[in-house]
Design a protein around this motif. Structure first.
Motif, PDB file in Angstrom:
ATOM      1  N   LEU A 238      36.309  44.059  33.897  1.00 26.99           N
ATOM      2  CA  LEU A 238      36.386  42.872  34.630  1.00 26.99           C
ATOM      3  C   LEU A 238      37.676  42.056  34.354  1.00 26.99           C
ATOM      4  CD1 LEU A 238      34.719  40.815  36.440  1.00 26.99           C
ATOM      5  CD2 LEU A 238      33.772  39.714  34.402  1.00 26.99           C
ATOM      6  N   TYR A 239      37.882  41.927  33.144  1.00 24.90           N
ATOM      7  CA  TYR A 239      39.404  41.356  32.717  1.00 24.90           C
ATOM      8  C   TYR A 239      40.519  41.968  33.752  1.00 24.90           C
ATOM      9  CZ  TYR A 239      43.272  39.051  30.223  1.00 24.90           C
ATOM     10  OH  TYR A 239      44.304  38.406  30.042  1.00 24.90           O
ATOM     11  N   ASN A 240      40.460  43.275  33.471  1.00 25.22           N
ATOM     12  CA  ASN A 240      41.505  43.697  34.383  1.00 25.22           C
ATOM     13  C   ASN A 240      41.362  43.654  35.760  1.00 25.22           C
ATOM     14  OD1 ASN A 240      43.009  44.479  31.932  1.00 25.22           O
ATOM     15  ND2 ASN A 240      41.699  46.639  31.893  1.00 25.22           N
ATOM     16  N   LYS A 241      40.369  43.691  36.259  1.00 26.27           N
ATOM     17  CA  LYS A 241      40.130  43.674  37.781  1.00 26.27           C
ATOM     18  C   LYS A 241      40.355  42.334  38.150  1.00 26.27           C
ATOM     19  CE  LYS A 241      36.497  44.878  41.014  1.00 26.27           C
ATOM     20  NZ  LYS A 241      34.995  45.280  41.394  1.00 26.27           N
ATOM     21  N   THR A 242      40.499  41.214  37.257  1.00 27.89           N
ATOM     22  CA  THR A 242      40.506  40.008  37.622  1.00 27.89           C
ATOM     23  C   THR A 242      41.962  39.488  37.788  1.00 27.89           C
ATOM     24  OG1 THR A 242      38.309  39.425  36.978  1.00 27.89           O
ATOM     25  CG2 THR A 242      39.752  37.748  37.548  1.00 27.89           C
ATOM     26  N   PHE A 243      42.573  39.994  36.411  1.00 37.20           N
ATOM     27  CA  PHE A 243      43.872  39.463  35.990  1.00 37.20           C
ATOM     28  C   PHE A 243      44.972  40.473  35.881  1.00 37.20           C
ATOM     29  CE2 PHE A 243      40.708  36.753  34.084  1.00 37.20           C
ATOM     30  CZ  PHE A 243      40.835  35.639  34.764  1.00 37.20           C
ATOM     31  N   GLY A 244      44.675  41.690  36.197  1.00 34.59           N
ATOM     32  CA  GLY A 244      45.400  42.828  36.111  1.00 34.59           C
ATOM     33  C   GLY A 244      46.959  42.623  36.613  1.00 34.59           C
ATOM     34  N   ASP A 245      46.931  42.160  37.725  1.00 35.78           N
ATOM     35  CA  ASP A 245      48.352  41.956  38.376  1.00 35.78           C
ATOM     36  C   ASP A 245      48.452  40.777  39.265  1.00 35.78           C
ATOM     37  OD1 ASP A 245      47.214  42.498  40.973  1.00 35.78           O
ATOM     38  OD2 ASP A 245      47.309  44.713  40.529  1.00 35.78           O
ATOM     39  N   GLU A 246      49.437  40.364  39.812  1.00 35.84           N
ATOM     40  CA  GLU A 246      49.818  38.929  40.484  1.00 35.84           C
ATOM     41  C   GLU A 246      48.817  39.009  41.663  1.00 35.84           C
ATOM     42  OE1 GLU A 246      53.096  36.438  42.571  1.00 35.84           O
ATOM     43  OE2 GLU A 246      53.745  38.122  41.747  1.00 35.84           O
ATOM     44  N   GLU A 247      48.493  40.245  42.315  1.00 37.64           N
ATOM     45  CA  GLU A 247      47.578  40.195  43.449  1.00 37.64           C
ATOM     46  C   GLU A 247      46.307  40.031  43.055  1.00 37.64           C
ATOM     47  OE1 GLU A 247      45.938  43.460  46.948  1.00 37.64           O
ATOM     48  OE2 GLU A 247      47.621  43.912  45.746  1.00 37.64           O
ATOM     49  N   LYS A 248      45.633  40.378  41.918  1.00 33.76           N
ATOM     50  CA  LYS A 248      44.498  40.338  41.740  1.00 33.76           C
ATOM     51  C   LYS A 248      44.199  38.514  41.054  1.00 33.76           C
ATOM     52  CE  LYS A 248      43.564  45.028  40.061  1.00 33.76           C
ATOM     53  NZ  LYS A 248      43.606  45.945  38.909  1.00 33.76           N
ATOM     54  N   ARG A 249      45.146  38.066  40.368  1.00 35.60           N
ATOM     55  CA  ARG A 249      45.255  36.889  40.061  1.00 35.60           C
ATOM     56  C   ARG A 249      45.154  35.953  41.130  1.00 35.60           C
ATOM     57  NH1 ARG A 249      48.839  38.936  36.149  1.00 35.60           N
ATOM     58  NH2 ARG A 249      50.699  38.240  37.324  1.00 35.60           N
ATOM     59  N   ASN A 250      45.806  36.299  42.272  1.00 34.34           N
ATOM     60  CA  ASN A 250      45.854  35.501  43.255  1.00 34.34           C
ATOM     61  C   ASN A 250      44.423  35.441  44.156  1.00 34.34           C
ATOM     62  OD1 ASN A 250      48.271  34.640  43.213  1.00 34.34           O
ATOM     63  ND2 ASN A 250      49.278  36.143  44.550  1.00 34.34           N
ATOM     64  N   LYS A 251      43.801  36.733  44.016  1.00 33.03           N
ATOM     65  CA  LYS A 251      42.488  36.649  44.576  1.00 33.03           C
ATOM     66  C   LYS A 251      41.501  35.796  43.730  1.00 33.03           C
ATOM     67  CE  LYS A 251      38.667  39.941  45.745  1.00 33.03           C
ATOM     68  NZ  LYS A 251      38.220  41.495  45.910  1.00 33.03           N
ATOM     69  N   PHE A 252      41.536  35.825  42.515  1.00 29.52           N
ATOM     70  CA  PHE A 252      40.693  35.096  41.623  1.00 29.52           C
ATOM     71  C   PHE A 252      41.110  33.645  41.883  1.00 29.52           C
ATOM     72  CE2 PHE A 252      41.153  32.253  37.496  1.00 29.52           C
ATOM     73  CZ  PHE A 252      39.619  32.326  37.409  1.00 29.52           C
ATOM     74  N   LEU A 253      42.204  33.429  42.039  1.00 29.30           N
ATOM     75  CA  LEU A 253      42.606  31.820  42.363  1.00 29.30           C
ATOM     76  C   LEU A 253      41.819  31.406  43.533  1.00 29.30           C
ATOM     77  CD1 LEU A 253      44.098  29.370  41.289  1.00 29.30           C
ATOM     78  CD2 LEU A 253      45.938  30.193  42.680  1.00 29.30           C
ATOM     79  N   ARG A 254      41.879  32.266  44.506  1.00 29.58           N
ATOM     80  CA  ARG A 254      41.388  32.011  46.144  1.00 29.58           C
ATOM     81  C   ARG A 254      39.648  32.007  45.801  1.00 29.58           C
ATOM     82  NH1 ARG A 254      43.911  32.256  50.591  1.00 29.58           N
ATOM     83  NH2 ARG A 254      41.980  33.155  51.522  1.00 29.58           N
TER      84      ARG A 254
END
Length: 492
Positions: A238-254
């Motif tokens: 879950l951690y990697n799926k959420t914060f693994g790269d910039e695209e994933k971090r942006n999705k988490f932020l949204r």
């Protein structure tokens, strides 16, 4: 009979929503002040049943030094929880002030009639600036010559008194400095257009994080309660799926902003309405500050939330706080306002339930945090968060009995829990007539922390009598018993 301690319970600025916490100062000691009165049995009367609560010692308890009410209250204000030495007792007790950063925040009124003259003046000046901006299309990018309506969180500005509540949030976030408040409002409106907030609210971003952030119940003042469970990110996948790269971090932020937006739109923005959220952040097993990806995501979210979601937190309670968060909080504390820090409450693992109960009734607290609330599932069809819970303090080396005296034929359903267990629980039915038989519903069972947190049971009453729910506390610590019951009719 010994004294019974008994209470009956009635049934983000967003910048604080994501902050890791706690105060570098020691947590306040918690001292319970017991009434010095003659012990009595506590009786409750229901239409079908009567409840009697009785307490008696298991063994003769050791004599403890008598503490007066005034002395106990003074001890409660001292920071370290420690025993008083003989030399300490001979000295006059000085009342220590609660550290300024820990003084509890109290929400201000949003009714114009309750504002000071200077606040009313600031509100009127801000409304004038907003009116001019709408007329000049400062908030919009439209090409029409007609002024366009401007809405925020579903509330059209300057259309009714809900608009005043919105504008007061921006004024309070900037200490009623009108120009700074207007600049913040303008930037927020433009950011919302750039971020496509209206489209984001209806977007499907999946349910991977539904256990990370969720709403559950209300506090004692009616604020919806939002739980943030950072320990879920211990799951590496879950951690990697959420914060693994910039695209994933942006999705988490949204996703996080979408969740907040949906929650805010359920609030009541009328003057006197509930328009803030009670936030609980669970830091048990939370990833440490060494997680670079989490630090980046936190910093990004923090910046957006504190700039665009002012005054949406009624209280921010951090539970299961680990010691190493102190250092992190020390670093970010200078960047927070006194107003922000006054909303913070911190509790270590052993104080989680006790702290939550100060603000949220047990029937509204999720089971995993010491309450009796479940997620509207089939695992507990008999009770809901609308069914009130009774709290009892079971003193050390005592036996607490709850007698449910049944006045009519019915089915009695109950559930109970003792925080931390380490007690013996039993239940039996005793008929009124001598010719009847006592029924062991639950033989004495030693309950430990490894057992299920909540015990549920029921019994069909065909002959009038009473149900005895008994808790034996052989330990040297006080225990908190929570219970509730209901009667259901049945036909022969």
């Amino acid at each position: 009979m010994a004294e019974t301690e008994h209470t009956h319970q009635p049934p983000l600025t967003a910048e604080e929503d994501i902050l890791p916490p706690p105060s570098p100062e020691p947590l306040l000691a918690s001292v319970e002040v017991e009434s010095v009165v003659e012990a009595v049995d506590v009786e409750e009367h229901h239409s079908v049943v009567t409840v009697v609560e009785k307490e008696c010692p298991l063994t003769e308890p050791a004599q403890e030094p008598t503490t007066t009410l005034v002395e106990a209250q003074q001890v409660a204000l001292t920071l370290p929880e420690k025993e008083l030495t003989e030399s300490d007792k001979s000295k006059p007790v000085e009342e220590k002030k609660i550290p300024q950063s820990l003084i509890s925040f109290k929400e201000e009124s949003n009714k114009v009639s309750d504002l000071s003259d200077s606040e009313v003046k600031a509100l009127e000046e801000l409304k004038f600036l907003v009116q001019e901006a709408i007329k000049d299309q400062t908030f919009t990018t439209g090409t029409t010559d007609l002024p366009q309506e401007v809405s925020i969180w579903g509330v059209p500005l300057l259309k009714d008194d809900r608009s005043d509540v919105i504008l007061l949030k921006f004024l309070r976030a900037r200490d009623f400095k009108v120009k700074e408040s207007f600049a913040m409002l303008k930037n927020t409106i433009l950011w919302r257009k750039e971020f496509n907030i209206e489209e984001l609210v209806d977007e499907n971003l999946g349910d991977d994080l539904e256990k990370v952030v969720f709403m559950d119940g209300h506090d004692k003042e009616g604020h919806p309660v939002c739980y943030n469970v950072y320990g879920e990110f211990q799951n590496k996948e879950l951690y990697n799926k959420t914060f693994g790269d910039e695209e994933k971090r942006n999705k988490f932020l949204r996703w996080r902003i979408q969740f907040l937006e949906r929650s805010i739109r359920k609030l009541d923005f009328s003057p006197g309405g509930i328009n803030t959220i009670f936030q609980v952040s669970d830091l048990k097993n939370s990833p440490g500050p060494g997680k670079r990806e989490l630090r980046i995501a936190t910093r990004q979210a923090l910046q957006l939330l504190q700039d665009n979601y002012p005054e949406f937190v009624a209280k921010q309670v951090f539970i299961n706080v680990p010691w190493w968060y102190l250092a992190f909080y020390t670093m970010i504390s200078p960047f927070m306002t006194q107003r922000t820090k006054s909303k913070f409450v911190f509790a270590g693992p052993s104080k989680t339930a006790e702290t939550l109960y100060k603000y949220v009734t047990p029937e509204q607290v999720p089971v995993q945090y010491g309450g009796l609330s479940v997620d509207y599932c089939e695992c507990n069809p008999e009770f809901t968060s609308n069914d009130p819970v009774t709290e009892i303090i079971v003193k050390p080396a005592t036996k607490q009995t709850v007698e449910i005296i049944v006045n009519e034929k019915c089915i009695i359903v109950w559930e109970l829990r003792v925080l931390g267990w380490e007690v013996t629980y039993s239940a039996e039915y005793v008929p009124n007539t001598d010719s009847g038989y006592t029924v062991n519903i639950q033989k004495p069972r030693k309950m430990t922390t490894a057992d299920e947190p909540v015990v549920s049971s029921s019994f069909k009453i065909v002959e009038l009598g009473k149900i005895l729910l008994t808790i034996d506390n052989p330990t040297s610590k006080k225990k908190k018993l929570l219970y509730r019951f209901k009667d259901k009719p049945y036909s022969d």
